[in-house]
Design an enzyme around this catalytic site. Structure first.
Site, PDB file in Angstrom:
ATOM      1  N   PRO A   1       0.824  -1.210   0.000  1.00  0.00           N
ATOM      2  CA  PRO A   1       0.000   0.000   0.000  1.00  0.00           C
ATOM      3  C   PRO A   1       0.859   1.260   0.000  1.00  0.00           C
ATOM      4  O   PRO A   1       1.896   1.308   0.660  1.00  0.00           O
ATOM      5  CB  PRO A   1      -0.781  -0.111   1.314  1.00  0.00           C
ATOM      6  CG  PRO A   1       0.135  -0.881   2.223  1.00  0.00           C
ATOM      7  CD  PRO A   1       0.897  -1.841   1.326  1.00  0.00           C
TER       8      PRO A   1
ATOM      9  N   TYR B   1      -4.442  13.874 -13.301  1.00  0.00           N
ATOM     10  CA  TYR B   1      -5.480  12.835 -13.142  1.00  0.00           C
ATOM     11  C   TYR B   1      -6.878  13.427 -13.039  1.00  0.00           C
ATOM     12  O   TYR B   1      -7.801  12.736 -12.617  1.00  0.00           O
ATOM     13  CB  TYR B   1      -5.224  12.030 -11.857  1.00  0.00           C
ATOM     14  CG  TYR B   1      -3.834  11.496 -11.690  1.00  0.00           C
ATOM     15  CD1 TYR B   1      -3.275  10.622 -12.625  1.00  0.00           C
ATOM     16  CD2 TYR B   1      -3.079  11.841 -10.577  1.00  0.00           C
ATOM     17  CE1 TYR B   1      -1.997  10.133 -12.448  1.00  0.00           C
ATOM     18  CE2 TYR B   1      -1.804  11.336 -10.399  1.00  0.00           C
ATOM     19  CZ  TYR B   1      -1.267  10.492 -11.340  1.00  0.00           C
ATOM     20  OH  TYR B   1      -0.001  10.000 -11.158  1.00  0.00           O
TER      21      TYR B   1
ATOM     22  N   CYS C   1       2.225  30.003 -15.769  1.00  0.00           N
ATOM     23  CA  CYS C   1       1.625  30.397 -17.048  1.00  0.00           C
ATOM     24  C   CYS C   1       1.125  29.182 -17.813  1.00  0.00           C
ATOM     25  O   CYS C   1       1.670  28.844 -18.877  1.00  0.00           O
ATOM     26  CB  CYS C   1       2.629  31.131 -17.916  1.00  0.00           C
ATOM     27  SG  CYS C   1       3.879  31.957 -16.989  1.00  0.00           S
TER      28      CYS C   1
HETATM   29  C1  LIG Z   1       2.398   2.409  -7.265  1.00  0.00           C
HETATM   30  C2  LIG Z   1       2.561   1.008  -6.822  1.00  0.00           C
HETATM   31  C3  LIG Z   1       2.060   0.614  -5.581  1.00  0.00           C
HETATM   32  C4  LIG Z   1       1.312   1.532  -4.658  1.00  0.00           C
HETATM   33  O1  LIG Z   1       0.089   1.914  -5.173  1.00  0.00           O
HETATM   34  P1  LIG Z   1      -0.954   2.690  -4.237  1.00  0.00           P
HETATM   35  O2  LIG Z   1      -2.123   2.918  -5.098  1.00  0.00           O
HETATM   36  O3  LIG Z   1      -0.310   3.940  -3.787  1.00  0.00           O
HETATM   37  O4  LIG Z   1      -1.255   1.773  -3.086  1.00  0.00           O
HETATM   38  C5  LIG Z   1       2.275  -0.701  -5.191  1.00  0.00           C
HETATM   39  N1  LIG Z   1       2.937  -1.574  -5.993  1.00  0.00           N
HETATM   40  C6  LIG Z   1       3.421  -1.215  -7.197  1.00  0.00           C
HETATM   41  C7  LIG Z   1       4.121  -2.229  -8.012  1.00  0.00           C
HETATM   42  C8  LIG Z   1       3.246   0.084  -7.654  1.00  0.00           C
HETATM   43  O5  LIG Z   1       3.726   0.434  -8.847  1.00  0.00           O
END
Ligand SMILES: *Cc1c(COP(=O)(O)O)cnc(C)c1O
Length: 432
Positions: A274, A316, A344
């Site tokens: 996470p 996003y 800008c």
């Molecule tokens: C970005 C990423 C995460 C974390 O994603 P979250 O949405 O921030 O939890 C975990 N594992 C990999 C391989 C990623 O590229």
């Protein structure tokens, strides 16, 4: 965002008024709450209770070493995607045996560096990467611990820019190609194949894509275990979403239930990665109103933060809550205003037509949910100084990344020798 709340009409981080922090460090500035980070970690760890789980914080969400160390003290490992992140995680005290290295484009230098540090696992995303890692390991007389990242061809149902688990995305090894690559891995003496991994995207609000991806992954795991591969680790990635605008977010116990169901009876240690979940709502971006401008059709509050500090709205189409640091008087009428930065570019806009109470130049605003994918994505576009980062703990705060000064930023450039001594800057430098 439990730690960011009004007390007597004043917005605080834990027990510190944000105005106090802004007065001390200036604006724009990021402010993080230790207790929010700790609570997010503990809630997740508790939900996973009983599972053989290692939680590897995805450092790319926020790489500040103070946050990595805060999580490390609670037992977190790290998920890194570059040598730089690996170095940060190690510097912040994360043991190498709790570090997973992911990413589609690891270079030879990065693989060698990580191998020398004895990390837990390389999440390999392609056959050429596997072959390169094998060569590097053999040169060192070593075996690299590997999990193959599988692309399960599942739609994460999140924003297109942060969805990673479909076969038309660049990530992972197509699930159909997994058997051939497994067979190849078995023949490589520098590779110790230990597991499989998946990560289908970020800011997931629905558990169904997880259920689908985990089922495919576990079926594959069982198949390869039965075929005699000594697998022992299943990496289930990250991606759990947070509430930016009061969205219904996945219940962590329900998520853990999906994991329990998918992995019941499986002989595997689990890894979770996470990022956003642990830090996203634990941080805010403080900014002050510079000017109020009444256009013929719209009202603008021009603030001193910009897209170089927080690019999520333009990248996003992200929505961030914006709160005045001083609570509006009861009954104060809200009116729509565009909150824009000084850069800008028309995309340098944090909110359009946002209903906010009357604002004045000098007012402090708080852009919420800026703990993840915010400071780490900042730049010095327009020669703006990257915003400092502050960590709060109770009634104390520490500047955990100071603001650079203009001299330091300018000094990053070098003059080529054919201009050296000729440029006005060189000639103006005191003492030559
Ligand atoms: C970005 C990423 C995460 C974390 O994603 P979250 O949405 O921030 O939890 C975990 N594992 C990999 C391989 C990623 O590229």
């Amino acid at each position: 965002m439990t730690a960011f709340a009004y007390r007597d009409g004043v917005l605080c981080a834990e027990s510190l008024p944000l105005e106090e922090i802004a007065a001390a460090v200036g604006t724009p500035a990021y402010v993080y709450s230790s207790s929010d980070v700790e609570t997010a970690y503990r809630d997740f760890a508790e939900a996973l209770g009983g599972l053989p789980a290692t939680i590897c914080y995805a450092v790319k969400a926020n790489g500040n070493q103070a946050l990595i160390a805060t999580l490390g003290r609670l037992g977190a490992g790290a998920d890194v995607v570059s040598e730089g992140e690996l170095r940060r995680a190690l510097a912040a005290g994360i043991p190498a045996e709790k570090i997973v290295f992911a990413g589609v484009g690891k270079t030879a230098q990065e693989l060698a560096f990580a191998l020398d540090r004895n990390i837990l696992q390389f999440n390999v995303e392609s056959l050429p990467e596997l072959e390169l890692l094998n060569r590097i390991a053999l040169e060192k007389g070593r075996q690299a611990p590997v999990a193959l990242r599988i692309n399960p061809n599942v739609d994460a149902g999140t924003h297109a820019h942060i969805s990673t688990g479909r076969s038309d995305h660049k990530f992972g090894i197509d699930i159909d190609q997994a058997p051939a690559i497994f067979a190849r891995a078995r023949d490589l003496a520098g590779i110790s194949l230990q597991g499989i991994a998946v990560h289908i995207g970020s800011q997931l609000l629905d558990l169904a894509p997880y259920r689908a991806a985990f089922a495919r992954l576990v079926a594959l795991y069982r198949e390869f275990q039965a075929a005699g591969y000594p697998l022992r680790r299943l990496d289930l990635g990250g991606g759990l979403g947070i509430a930016y605008k009061g969205e219904q977010t996945p219940d962590l116990r329900a998520y853990a239930g999906v994991v329990r169901e998918a992995t019941a009876g499986l002989d595997a240690d689990l890894i979770f990665e996470p990022g956003r979940l642990l830090v996203g709502n634990a941080g805010v971006l403080l900014t002050r109103v510079i000017y109020l401008k009444e256009g013929s059709s719209r009202r603008y509050a021009i603030v001193d933060a910009a897209m170089n500090d927080l690019i999520r709205p333009m990248l996003y189409e992200a929505w961030h809550e914006i709160l005045p640091a001083r609570e509006a008087a009861p009954g104060a009428a809200a009116a729509p205003v565009d909150i824009v930065g000084p850069i800008c570019e028309t995309t340098d806009t944090f909110a359009r037509g946002r209903p906010l109470p009357p604002l004045a130049a000098g007012d402090l605003l708080t852009i919420c949910s800026a703990g993840a994918y915010s400071a780490v994505m900042s730049s010095s576009y327009n020669a703006r100084l990257p915003a400092p980062e502050v960590l709060v703990r109770g009634d104390r705060f520490a500047v955990v990344r100071p603001r650079l000064d203009h001299e330091a930023l300018i000094a990053q450039d070098r003059m080529p020798d054919w201009l050296d001594g000729e440029s006005p800057r060189q000639m103006a430098r005191p003492g030559g």
